[in-house]
Design an enzyme around this catalytic site. Structure first.
Site, PDB file in Angstrom:
ATOM      1  N   ARG A  62     -37.902  28.047 -17.305  1.00 48.11           N
ATOM      2  CA  ARG A  62     -39.244  28.343 -17.845  1.00 48.11           C
ATOM      3  C   ARG A  62     -39.227  28.546 -19.368  1.00 48.11           C
ATOM      4  NH1 ARG A  62     -40.179  27.096 -13.256  1.00 48.11           N
ATOM      5  NH2 ARG A  62     -41.868  27.897 -11.953  1.00 48.11           N
TER       6      ARG A  62
ATOM      7  N   SER B 126     -47.403  31.792 -10.897  1.00 44.73           N
ATOM      8  CA  SER B 126     -46.474  32.935 -10.927  1.00 44.73           C
ATOM      9  C   SER B 126     -46.749  33.755 -12.182  1.00 44.73           C
ATOM     10  CB  SER B 126     -45.027  32.455 -11.003  1.00 44.73           C
ATOM     11  OG  SER B 126     -44.695  31.714  -9.872  1.00 44.73           O
TER      12      SER B 126
ATOM     13  N   GLU C 245     -44.761  35.699 -17.211  1.00 41.04           N
ATOM     14  CA  GLU C 245     -44.515  34.258 -17.361  1.00 41.04           C
ATOM     15  C   GLU C 245     -45.575  33.545 -18.210  1.00 41.04           C
ATOM     16  OE1 GLU C 245     -43.921  30.413 -16.945  1.00 41.04           O
ATOM     17  OE2 GLU C 245     -45.178  30.959 -15.274  1.00 41.04           O
TER      18      GLU C 245
HETATM   19  N1  EPU Z   1     -40.742  36.235  -1.566  1.00 39.02           N
HETATM   20  C1  EPU Z   1     -41.071  37.518  -1.172  1.00 39.02           C
HETATM   21  N2  EPU Z   1     -42.376  37.859  -1.113  1.00 39.02           N
HETATM   22  C2  EPU Z   1     -43.387  36.987  -1.382  1.00 39.02           C
HETATM   23  C3  EPU Z   1     -43.045  35.674  -1.750  1.00 39.02           C
HETATM   24  C4  EPU Z   1     -41.717  35.319  -1.848  1.00 39.02           C
HETATM   25  O1  EPU Z   1     -40.211  38.328  -0.896  1.00 39.02           O
HETATM   26  O2  EPU Z   1     -44.565  37.389  -1.343  1.00 39.02           O
HETATM   27  C5  EPU Z   1     -39.316  35.873  -1.717  1.00 39.02           C
HETATM   28  C6  EPU Z   1     -38.741  35.223  -0.493  1.00 39.02           C
HETATM   29  O3  EPU Z   1     -37.396  35.637  -0.362  1.00 39.02           O
HETATM   30  C7  EPU Z   1     -38.762  33.746  -0.821  1.00 39.02           C
HETATM   31  C8  EPU Z   1     -38.474  33.790  -2.317  1.00 39.02           C
HETATM   32  O4  EPU Z   1     -39.156  34.972  -2.768  1.00 39.02           O
HETATM   33  O5  EPU Z   1     -37.803  33.047  -0.129  1.00 39.02           O
HETATM   34  C9  EPU Z   1     -38.947  32.584  -3.090  1.00 39.02           C
HETATM   35  O6  EPU Z   1     -40.354  32.426  -2.904  1.00 39.02           O
HETATM   36  P1  EPU Z   1     -41.082  31.055  -3.267  1.00 39.02           P
HETATM   37  O7  EPU Z   1     -40.391  29.904  -2.627  1.00 39.02           O
HETATM   38  O8  EPU Z   1     -42.528  31.225  -2.958  1.00 39.02           O
HETATM   39  O9  EPU Z   1     -40.829  30.894  -4.809  1.00 39.02           O
HETATM   40  P2  EPU Z   1     -40.836  31.894  -6.086  1.00 39.02           P
HETATM   41  O10 EPU Z   1     -39.449  32.078  -6.560  1.00 39.02           O
HETATM   42  O11 EPU Z   1     -41.632  33.125  -5.797  1.00 39.02           O
HETATM   43  C10 EPU Z   1     -40.924  29.923  -7.780  1.00 39.02           C
HETATM   44  C11 EPU Z   1     -41.749  29.490  -8.964  1.00 39.02           C
HETATM   45  C12 EPU Z   1     -43.049  28.866  -8.494  1.00 39.02           C
HETATM   46  C13 EPU Z   1     -42.736  27.679  -7.606  1.00 39.02           C
HETATM   47  C14 EPU Z   1     -41.910  28.183  -6.399  1.00 39.02           C
HETATM   48  C15 EPU Z   1     -41.487  27.078  -5.468  1.00 39.02           C
HETATM   49  C16 EPU Z   1     -41.178  31.018 -10.773  1.00 39.02           C
HETATM   50  C17 EPU Z   1     -41.632  32.134 -11.640  1.00 39.02           C
HETATM   51  N3  EPU Z   1     -42.023  30.637  -9.823  1.00 39.02           N
HETATM   52  O12 EPU Z   1     -41.633  30.979  -7.135  1.00 39.02           O
HETATM   53  O13 EPU Z   1     -43.730  28.392  -9.644  1.00 39.02           O
HETATM   54  O14 EPU Z   1     -43.906  27.032  -7.134  1.00 39.02           O
HETATM   55  O15 EPU Z   1     -40.709  28.822  -6.907  1.00 39.02           O
HETATM   56  O16 EPU Z   1     -40.455  26.370  -6.041  1.00 39.02           O
HETATM   57  O17 EPU Z   1     -40.076  30.500 -10.966  1.00 39.02           O
HETATM   58  C18 EPU Z   1     -45.354  28.945 -11.282  1.00 39.02           C
HETATM   59  O18 EPU Z   1     -44.458  28.894 -12.113  1.00 39.02           O
HETATM   60  O19 EPU Z   1     -46.546  29.204 -11.607  1.00 39.02           O
HETATM   61  C19 EPU Z   1     -45.048  28.731  -9.884  1.00 39.02           C
HETATM   62  C20 EPU Z   1     -45.961  28.857  -8.915  1.00 39.02           C
END
Ligand code: EPU
Length: 351
Positions: free
Chosen positions: A168, A241, A346
């Protein structure tokens, strides 16, 4: 067209109350030249903006907003395995991903449905489902906004390895006000290779029961995953995010796992000093903020990382950046107190 005291409330997906000193729509290099001269004369800083999907606009933005609307999709080179395509900064990101797929140019499927415009993609090195856009960028074209009174603005270029891409982040995020991205040149694959290591994507593909998933299957699976978890900003204002995931070193991970054995983590290799990533959503959820509303701001019930603005609902007064930052600070303090980790916001704060 030049505007003054522009209402910016509908210019960001968080829909915060905001006005800007001025706004210009940029279609051509000559529009940028005019903008530089206008802003120099009025002593106003310039602030490029696309669809406003990753920004927190202050109540008063003391800058001239450059609404980046430069269009065009041009093939500039190809060989038997790759194709190089230059895309205008103002093109819609998801429409570009869809177009590339329709031409059998592969690589961007995992990045389907990300809001915003093409010119914003390199700034924060957008990433989702195991892929970062940096892997498919050949170069970024930009103009140098630090020049005064120009008549012959030239377009400069940085090759991908000069863009300082990391999680990012990029050189464009660090020096945002000086470099205005005009187009991005992608190097895409003519032969499809699926990238399905990301756990939730892999599960979805396995459930499809297609032995050799094609790019369209990945594209559709990503769209389904995003639609399930992430609120549509048109219906529920948000900036995706709101916090970055947290990068830590193995010693910190060891300390945390002793107290929180179920803490999820992912290995990363884009930064040598921090090689483990923790999902900030998990930390926020653990601290009790998932689905929690304070005033008319909340963390989304399906994805704890997404801050939503309910200020447009009946009975509420719409929100400002100041209220959003105060809410974010409550969460940051709570996570710090529990885990001794600091969450970084972010989206970019623009004032
Ligand atoms: N999780 C929780 N609670 C929640 C949601 C997620 O505990 O409410 C944990 C779970 O362990 C899950 C892990 O977080 O397995 C990862 O969750 P998710 O796959 O939804 O991804 P994220 O790490 O929360 C990142 C990006 C997103 C992107 C997703 C999918 C960042 C800051 N965010 O989110 O990007 O869509 O991965 O690859 O890196 C954005 O940047 O605006 C964005 C949406």
């Amino acid at each position: 067209m030049i505007y003054r005291d522009v209402d910016m409330t509908n210019s960001s997906t968080l829909r915060l109350i905001s006005t800007a000193a001025a706004k210009l729509t940029i279609h051509t290099i000559s529009d940028i030249q005019d903008a530089i001269n206008f802003c120099h004369e009025k002593n106003l800083p310039m602030m490029p903006l696309g669809d406003g999907s990753n920004v927190i606009l202050s109540s008063t933005v003391n800058a001239c907003i450059l609404d980046m609307a430069m269009l065009g999709i041009d093939v500039i080179n190809e060989n038997s395995t790759n194709i190089w395509v230059r895309v205008g900064a103002g093109e819609n990101w998801h429409e570009w991903v869809t177009h590339a797929l329709s031409k059998n140019w592969f690589g961007l499927e995992n990045l389907a449905l990300i809001p915003g415009r093409v010119g914003a993609a390199p700034i924060q090195n957008i990433g989702a489902y195991g892929i970062e856009v940096a892997s498919y960028i050949d170069s970024v074209e930009y103009v140098d906004l630090s020049r005064n009174h120009v008549t012959d603005l030239s377009v400069l270029q940085l090759k991908s390895d000069e863009c300082q891409f990391s999680y990012r982040n990029s050189i464009f995020k660090q020096h945002r006000s000086n470099r205005l991205i005009t187009s991005v040149t992608f190097c895409l694959d003519k032969v499809f290779t699926p990238h399905t290591d990301y756990p939730s994507l892999r599960q979805r593909i396995v459930a499809l029961d297609v032995p050799n998933p094609h790019a369209v299957d990945i594209f559709q699976a990503v769209i389904n995953l995003r639609e399930k978890k992430l609120p549509d900003p048109k219906l529920l204002p948000n900036a995706g995010s709101f916090f970055k995931n947290v990068q830590i070193n193995p010693a910190t991970l060891e300390r945390l796992l002793e107290k929180y054995p179920s803490l999820p983590f992912y290995e990363v290799n884009d930064d040598q000093s921090a090689c483990v990533k923790l999902p900030a959503a998990w930390l926020i959820e653990y601290c009790g903020f998932k689905g929690q509303q304070i005033g008319s701001l909340a963390m989304h019930a399906n994805q704890a990382l997404v801050l939503i603005n309910k200020g447009l609902d009946e009975g509420f007064q719409n929100n400002t950046a100041e209220k959003v930052l105060a809410f974010a600070d409550t969460i940051i303090r709570s996570v710090r107190q529990e885990f001794d980790l600091t969450l970084d916001i972010e989206p970019q704060f623009i004032e």
